[in-house]
Design an enzyme around this catalytic site. Structure first.
Site, PDB file in Angstrom:
ATOM      1  N   HIS A   1      32.111  -6.952 -15.519  1.00  0.00           N
ATOM      2  CA  HIS A   1      32.150  -8.168 -14.697  1.00  0.00           C
ATOM      3  C   HIS A   1      32.864  -9.270 -15.477  1.00  0.00           C
ATOM      4  O   HIS A   1      32.235 -10.148 -16.083  1.00  0.00           O
ATOM      5  CB  HIS A   1      30.733  -8.581 -14.331  1.00  0.00           C
ATOM      6  CG  HIS A   1      30.647  -9.478 -13.148  1.00  0.00           C
ATOM      7  ND1 HIS A   1      30.685  -9.018 -11.845  1.00  0.00           N
ATOM      8  CD2 HIS A   1      30.542 -10.823 -13.056  1.00  0.00           C
ATOM      9  CE1 HIS A   1      30.590 -10.034 -11.014  1.00  0.00           C
ATOM     10  NE2 HIS A   1      30.505 -11.153 -11.716  1.00  0.00           N
TER      11      HIS A   1
ATOM     12  N   LYS B   1      33.805 -18.671  -1.407  1.00  0.00           N
ATOM     13  CA  LYS B   1      32.631 -19.454  -1.774  1.00  0.00           C
ATOM     14  C   LYS B   1      32.961 -20.932  -1.717  1.00  0.00           C
ATOM     15  O   LYS B   1      33.997 -21.367  -2.220  1.00  0.00           O
ATOM     16  CB  LYS B   1      32.172 -19.097  -3.196  1.00  0.00           C
ATOM     17  CG  LYS B   1      31.232 -17.918  -3.280  1.00  0.00           C
ATOM     18  CD  LYS B   1      30.731 -17.747  -4.701  1.00  0.00           C
ATOM     19  CE  LYS B   1      29.744 -16.587  -4.793  1.00  0.00           C
ATOM     20  NZ  LYS B   1      29.286 -16.374  -6.187  1.00  0.00           N
TER      21      LYS B   1
ATOM     22  N   SER C   1      22.764  -7.969  -7.517  1.00  0.00           N
ATOM     23  CA  SER C   1      21.538  -8.193  -8.279  1.00  0.00           C
ATOM     24  C   SER C   1      20.467  -8.782  -7.361  1.00  0.00           C
ATOM     25  O   SER C   1      19.609  -8.069  -6.864  1.00  0.00           O
ATOM     26  CB  SER C   1      21.814  -9.114  -9.460  1.00  0.00           C
ATOM     27  OG  SER C   1      20.657  -9.337 -10.202  1.00  0.00           O
TER      28      SER C   1
END
Length: 289
Positions: free
Chosen positions: A123, A188, A218
């Site tokens: 990531h 976003k 997650s």
């Protein structure tokens, strides 16, 4: 030789079968005070591979330190870490004075212990290569996106692949190109320090099959926001790393998600794609090099 811990015996068995390595378990005992005692074979070959995924990483990093240092004393000259999930990569800069840049610290720690590192979809945000995070000559990064794409093509032919945010764009475009599906990426929008919203791209979703694709999930909150906005479509989710914390899957299904699929990089009930063949290929490339 392939060293592994008993909680990853399934992945180790698959990797050993694909790579031709001899699997040997690291014996592990926990003392009442929480300290660990590990036991390796009394003599090791010159080249040793250690399999250890770093989800829930803190204690596992101590295991890496103990195993790597001891393996050198027992005859290993070249140590490769195969870590299907690589932890502490998200914190790659200090957002306020005094914050620890964990990517830099953990990357240097791994570089001191291992000659080579193989991982899946690390990531990374603001660094271009894995070598910037782990300063060794040739760390190897493979992706779970192509294998997930093949699964999606079989299960949801013609589905639109949707990234829940801009960071997922690299995996979505890679998967879409492989199977010839349409793709799009959400955006976003930050409304404050703690308020983040997701905006759908300008693409027709009504009546379509949509698969939200990302490298990890997650808490699942970003994926769940995207799924709620895409309710006009039938929505499924595919991720490389199923890190789901308690309640995450329920949140996804409450947001309208149907199936949840993942690779076996992190053991989970949603695992449908085995990464051992690709990890074995990476090991063969490393040996040949």
């Amino acid at each position: 030789m392939l060293l592994y811990f008993e909680d990853e015996a399934v992945m180790a068995s698959r990797l050993a079968a694909e790579s031709g390595l001899t699997p040997v378990a690291v014996l592990r005992h926990r003392f009442p005070d929480g300290e660990l005692k590990l036991k390796l074979p009394p003599q090791l070959p010159e080249r040793v591979v250690l399999l250890r995924g770093l989800q829930q990483p803190n204690e596992k990093l101590v295991e890496l330190l103990l195993v790597a240092r001891s393996a050198r004393e027992l005859g290993a000259r070249h140590l490769t870490l195969v870590t299907p999930y690589l932890a502490y990569m998200r914190q790659d800069m200090a957002f306020s004075p005094g914050e620890v840049i964990s990517q830099r610290v953990i990357g240097a720690f791994l570089a001191e212990l291992f000659d080579a590192v193989i991982t899946v979809d690390p990531h990374l945000h603001r660094v271009a290569t894995l070598g910037e995070a782990i300063p060794i000559p040739d760390p190897i990064w493979i992706s779970g996106a192509p294998a997930l794409a093949d699964w999606i093509a079989r299960e949801r032919p013609g589905a639109l692949l949707l990234g829940p945010d801009e960071e997922a764009g690299q995996w979505v475009s890679q998967a879409a190109e492989r199977i010839g599906h349409d793709s799009a990426v959400c955006r976003k929008v930050r409304h404050g320090d703690r308020a983040v919203a997701v905006e759908l791209p300008e693409v027709e979703l009504h009546g379509r099959s949509v698969v939200i694709l990302d490298d990890m999930a997650s808490t699942g909150q970003t994926v769940a926001q995207a799924a709620r906005l895409a309710r006009a479509a039938a929505v499924d989710v595919a991720v490389t790393h199923a890190l789901f914390v308690a309640g995450a899957e329920q949140a996804l299904h409450e947001a309208g998600v149907g199936a949840v699929w993942s690779t076996d990089c992190v053991p989970h009930a949603s695992n449908v794609v085995a990464m051992a063949p690709l990890l074995a290929q990476a090991l063969h490339r490393l040996t040949a090099g």
